[in-house]
Scaffold this active site. Structure first.
Site, PDB file in Angstrom:
ATOM      1  CG  ASN A  41      -0.418   0.003   2.511  1.00 34.52           C
ATOM      2  OD1 ASN A  41       0.323  -0.700   2.821  1.00 34.52           O
ATOM      3  ND2 ASN A  41      -1.261   0.551   3.524  1.00 34.52           N
ATOM      4  CB  CYS A  52      -5.264  -1.455  -1.221  1.00 33.67           C
ATOM      5  SG  CYS A  52      -5.821  -1.030  -1.093  1.00 33.67           S
ATOM      6  CD  GLU A  54      -4.505  -5.970  -1.380  1.00 35.21           C
ATOM      7  OE1 GLU A  54      -4.496  -4.649  -1.271  1.00 35.21           O
ATOM      8  OE2 GLU A  54      -5.757  -6.660  -0.928  1.00 35.21           O
ATOM      9  CB  CYS A  85     -10.919  -2.852  -0.039  1.00 36.16           C
ATOM     10  SG  CYS A  85     -10.352  -1.487  -1.263  1.00 36.16           S
TER      11      CYS A  85
HETATM   12  N1  THU Z   1      -5.168  -1.763   1.921  1.00 43.49           N
HETATM   13  C1  THU Z   1      -4.468  -2.325   1.112  1.00 43.49           C
HETATM   14  O1  THU Z   1      -3.587  -2.124   0.900  1.00 43.49           O
HETATM   15  N2  THU Z   1      -4.989  -4.092   1.467  1.00 43.49           N
HETATM   16  C2  THU Z   1      -6.537  -4.055   1.951  1.00 43.49           C
HETATM   17  O2  THU Z   1      -6.496  -5.583   1.595  1.00 43.49           O
HETATM   18  C3  THU Z   1      -7.236  -3.131   2.885  1.00 43.49           C
HETATM   19  C4  THU Z   1      -6.289  -2.023   3.700  1.00 43.49           C
HETATM   20  C5  THU Z   1      -4.349  -0.222   2.791  1.00 43.49           C
HETATM   21  C6  THU Z   1      -5.467   0.760   2.661  1.00 43.49           C
HETATM   22  C7  THU Z   1      -4.515   1.476   3.050  1.00 43.49           C
HETATM   23  O3  THU Z   1      -2.893   2.415   3.023  1.00 43.49           O
HETATM   24  C8  THU Z   1      -4.614   0.775   4.587  1.00 43.49           C
HETATM   25  O4  THU Z   1      -4.373  -0.581   4.068  1.00 43.49           O
HETATM   26  C9  THU Z   1      -6.018   1.448   5.454  1.00 43.49           C
HETATM   27  O5  THU Z   1      -7.045   1.164   5.167  1.00 43.49           O
END
Ligand code: THU
Length: 129
Positions: A41, A52, A54, A85
Protein backbone atom coordinates in the site's frame (compact mmCIF):
# COMPACT_ATOMS: atom_id res chain seq x y z
CA UNK A 1 0.25 -24.39 -1.75
CA UNK A 2 0.47 -20.62 -1.33
CA UNK A 3 3.76 -20.60 0.63
CA UNK A 4 5.93 -18.99 -2.03
CA UNK A 5 3.34 -16.34 -2.78
CA UNK A 6 2.85 -15.56 0.90
CA UNK A 7 6.59 -15.11 1.37
CA UNK A 8 6.69 -12.57 -1.46
CA UNK A 9 3.72 -10.69 0.00
CA UNK A 10 5.32 -10.71 3.42
CA UNK A 11 8.58 -9.27 2.09
CA UNK A 12 6.84 -6.63 0.00
CA UNK A 13 4.79 -5.57 3.01
CA UNK A 14 8.08 -4.33 4.51
CA UNK A 15 8.13 -1.64 1.81
CA UNK A 16 4.63 -0.35 2.49
CA UNK A 17 4.30 3.42 2.75
CA UNK A 18 1.64 3.74 5.41
CA UNK A 19 2.50 6.72 7.66
CA UNK A 20 -1.15 7.72 8.16
CA UNK A 21 -2.80 4.44 9.07
CA UNK A 22 0.28 2.60 10.30
CA UNK A 23 -1.25 -0.45 8.62
CA UNK A 24 1.23 -2.06 6.23
CA UNK A 25 -0.06 -4.50 3.62
CA UNK A 26 1.76 -6.66 1.09
CA UNK A 27 0.31 -8.53 -1.86
CA UNK A 28 1.72 -11.00 -4.35
CA UNK A 29 -0.09 -11.96 -7.53
CA UNK A 30 0.62 -15.22 -9.38
CA UNK A 31 0.18 -15.23 -13.16
CA UNK A 32 -0.97 -18.18 -15.22
CA UNK A 33 2.54 -18.24 -16.72
CA UNK A 34 4.05 -18.69 -13.23
CA UNK A 35 5.41 -15.21 -12.63
CA UNK A 36 4.87 -13.27 -9.40
CA UNK A 37 4.15 -9.56 -9.14
CA UNK A 38 4.10 -7.73 -5.85
CA UNK A 39 2.57 -4.60 -4.41
CA UNK A 40 2.33 -2.76 -1.10
CA UNK A 41 0.00 0.00 0.00
CA UNK A 42 1.09 3.53 -0.84
CA UNK A 43 -0.72 6.12 1.24
CA UNK A 44 -1.17 9.81 0.58
CA UNK A 45 -1.80 12.85 2.73
CA UNK A 46 -5.08 13.33 0.86
CA UNK A 47 -6.17 9.86 2.09
CA UNK A 48 -8.35 9.41 -1.01
CA UNK A 49 -5.34 8.88 -3.26
CA UNK A 50 -4.07 5.96 -1.23
CA UNK A 51 -3.58 2.82 -3.30
CA UNK A 52 -3.94 -0.63 -1.79
CA UNK A 53 -1.30 -3.34 -2.04
CA UNK A 54 -3.52 -5.51 -4.24
CA UNK A 55 -4.11 -2.84 -6.88
CA UNK A 56 -0.42 -2.01 -6.99
CA UNK A 57 0.34 -5.69 -7.63
CA UNK A 58 -2.18 -5.72 -10.48
CA UNK A 59 -0.61 -2.58 -11.97
CA UNK A 60 2.87 -4.12 -11.86
CA UNK A 61 1.66 -7.28 -13.60
CA UNK A 62 -0.24 -5.42 -16.29
CA UNK A 63 2.75 -3.17 -16.96
CA UNK A 64 4.84 -6.31 -17.52
CA UNK A 65 2.36 -7.61 -20.08
CA UNK A 66 0.60 -10.19 -17.89
CA UNK A 67 -3.20 -10.34 -17.81
CA UNK A 68 -4.06 -13.81 -16.57
CA UNK A 69 -3.88 -14.46 -12.85
CA UNK A 70 -4.48 -17.55 -10.77
CA UNK A 71 -3.94 -16.46 -7.16
CA UNK A 72 -3.16 -13.55 -4.89
CA UNK A 73 -1.72 -13.58 -1.37
CA UNK A 74 -2.36 -10.68 1.00
CA UNK A 75 -0.38 -10.20 4.21
CA UNK A 76 -1.10 -7.73 7.02
CA UNK A 77 -0.65 -7.45 10.76
CA UNK A 78 -4.35 -7.77 11.53
CA UNK A 79 -6.34 -9.64 14.13
CA UNK A 80 -7.97 -11.71 11.42
CA UNK A 81 -6.60 -12.13 7.88
CA UNK A 82 -7.44 -9.19 5.58
CA UNK A 83 -9.31 -9.68 2.33
CA UNK A 84 -9.11 -7.17 -0.56
CA UNK A 85 -11.37 -4.13 -0.22
CA UNK A 86 -14.35 -3.67 -2.54
CA UNK A 87 -12.42 -1.47 -4.96
CA UNK A 88 -9.62 -4.02 -5.25
CA UNK A 89 -12.09 -6.86 -5.71
CA UNK A 90 -13.60 -5.02 -8.67
CA UNK A 91 -10.18 -4.30 -10.19
CA UNK A 92 -9.12 -7.93 -9.76
CA UNK A 93 -12.41 -9.09 -11.34
CA UNK A 94 -11.49 -7.20 -14.50
CA UNK A 95 -8.96 -9.95 -15.18
CA UNK A 96 -11.01 -12.99 -14.13
CA UNK A 97 -13.33 -13.94 -11.33
CA UNK A 98 -11.86 -17.38 -10.70
CA UNK A 99 -8.95 -16.02 -8.67
CA UNK A 100 -7.84 -17.77 -5.49
CA UNK A 101 -7.32 -15.37 -2.60
CA UNK A 102 -5.12 -16.29 0.33
CA UNK A 103 -5.19 -13.84 3.23
CA UNK A 104 -2.66 -14.22 6.02
CA UNK A 105 -1.89 -12.30 9.18
CA UNK A 106 1.45 -12.15 10.92
CA UNK A 107 0.27 -14.70 13.47
CA UNK A 108 0.07 -17.13 10.56
CA UNK A 109 -3.72 -17.43 10.47
CA UNK A 110 -5.10 -17.99 6.98
CA UNK A 111 -8.33 -17.38 5.17
CA UNK A 112 -8.57 -18.84 1.67
CA UNK A 113 -11.35 -17.79 -0.64
CA UNK A 114 -12.29 -17.13 -4.26
CA UNK A 115 -12.85 -13.75 -5.84
CA UNK A 116 -16.19 -14.97 -7.22
CA UNK A 117 -17.31 -15.60 -3.62
CA UNK A 118 -16.02 -12.29 -2.22
CA UNK A 119 -17.46 -10.34 -5.15
CA UNK A 120 -20.29 -12.19 -6.88
CA UNK A 121 -21.80 -10.81 -10.12
CA UNK A 122 -18.83 -8.45 -10.54
CA UNK A 123 -19.57 -7.53 -14.15
CA UNK A 124 -23.34 -7.45 -14.08
CA UNK A 125 -25.08 -4.26 -15.13
CA UNK A 126 -21.90 -2.43 -16.04
CA UNK A 127 -21.93 -0.85 -19.51
CA UNK A 128 -25.26 -2.57 -20.14
CA UNK A 129 -23.95 -6.14 -19.71
N1 THU B 1 -5.15 -1.73 2.56
C1 THU B 1 -4.56 -2.50 1.60
O1 THU B 1 -3.53 -2.13 1.04
N2 THU B 1 -5.15 -3.68 1.29
C2 THU B 1 -6.22 -4.21 1.94
O2 THU B 1 -6.67 -5.30 1.59
C3 THU B 1 -6.83 -3.48 3.03
C4 THU B 1 -6.41 -2.07 3.17
C5 THU B 1 -4.47 -0.50 2.98
C6 THU B 1 -5.09 0.80 2.54
C7 THU B 1 -4.60 1.75 3.60
O3 THU B 1 -3.30 2.18 3.26
C8 THU B 1 -4.48 0.89 4.86
O4 THU B 1 -4.43 -0.45 4.39
C9 THU B 1 -5.63 1.06 5.83
O5 THU B 1 -6.84 0.84 5.23
Amino acid sequence: MFEHLIQHARETREHAYAPYSGFAVGAALLTKSGRIFCGCNVENLSFGLTICAERNAVAAAIAAGEREFTAIAVVADSKTPVTPCGACRQVLAEFGENLDICSVNLAGERFVSKLSVLLPRAREGILGT
